[in-house]
Write an enzyme that holds these catalytic residues in place. Sequence first.
Site, PDB file in Angstrom:
ATOM      1  CE1 TYR A   1      -3.802   2.399   0.807  1.00 50.45           C
ATOM      2  CE2 TYR A   1      -2.250   3.354   2.366  1.00 50.45           C
ATOM      3  CZ  TYR A   1      -3.431   3.425   1.660  1.00 50.45           C
ATOM      4  OH  TYR A   1      -4.251   4.530   1.797  1.00 50.45           O
TER       5      TYR A   1
ATOM      6  CE  LYS B   1      -3.541   5.124  -1.573  1.00 50.67           C
ATOM      7  NZ  LYS B   1      -4.573   5.716  -2.447  1.00 50.67           N
TER       8      LYS B   1
END
Length: 257
Positions: free
Chosen positions: A161, A165
């Site tokens: 994740y 990002k």
Amino acid sequence: MTGALERFSLTGKVALVIGGSSGIGREIALGFRESGARVVAVGKTKAKVDAVVDALRETDTGSAGHAVDVADLAELRRMVDAVTTEHGRIDILVNSQGTTTLKPAEDFAPGDYCRIMDVNLRSVFFASTEVGRGMLSRGQGSIITIASIASFLGFQNTALYTMSKWGVLGMTQALAAEWAGRGVRVNAIAPGFVMTVLNRDKMGAERKENALRRTPMGRFGKTEDLVGAAVFLASDSSSYVTGETIRVDGGYCAAGL
């Protein structure tokens, strides 16, 4: 001279909100409608899309929705073409799609990598370029992607994740630099710990306690806390803003130990 409030108006603009059927995206979709935009909400689950479209149509019968898996690039392209055909153009794009899995880095499998990157980064890039082509041809448009404070920091058990990002942050700056001279602005918003269903269900009690302790404002964010930043970036008030990522995190990134 345009009044201060008028500069924040989205009246007459068409906004495509991917991930607009739940969480932060849904709140932004509703906020855009309140600010005067015609909103097209996109989500993966038809029932959720239908529900947000019903809410949007309380004040604009022209609002629409599409149930699409944007990780499937063929579906994504068909949806963008359909929205452009139906509404004539897309003035604002919000990329609010996202997913995560919490586990130690050494336990992630290739399938985890593909799933998270496909949604959080690959679909965001190609949504931006598919919609961006139309914006570039008209010489105007605003693209807003929901990043994360994980775009700036490393968090345990979220390696994939976090990587995705950081990629969103790089994409935002690269597209902003490339497209600014052609009238298209590209920005992002980095939420802190907002208690969406995704966070509420996947964050354990200890992780939530640590996050709250580290947040100077002493509370978790609410989805509506993101709307003001999104309206600003979508509106003419931010006409000289591009390549920025606005942190809406209760001071989390600003705080030390």
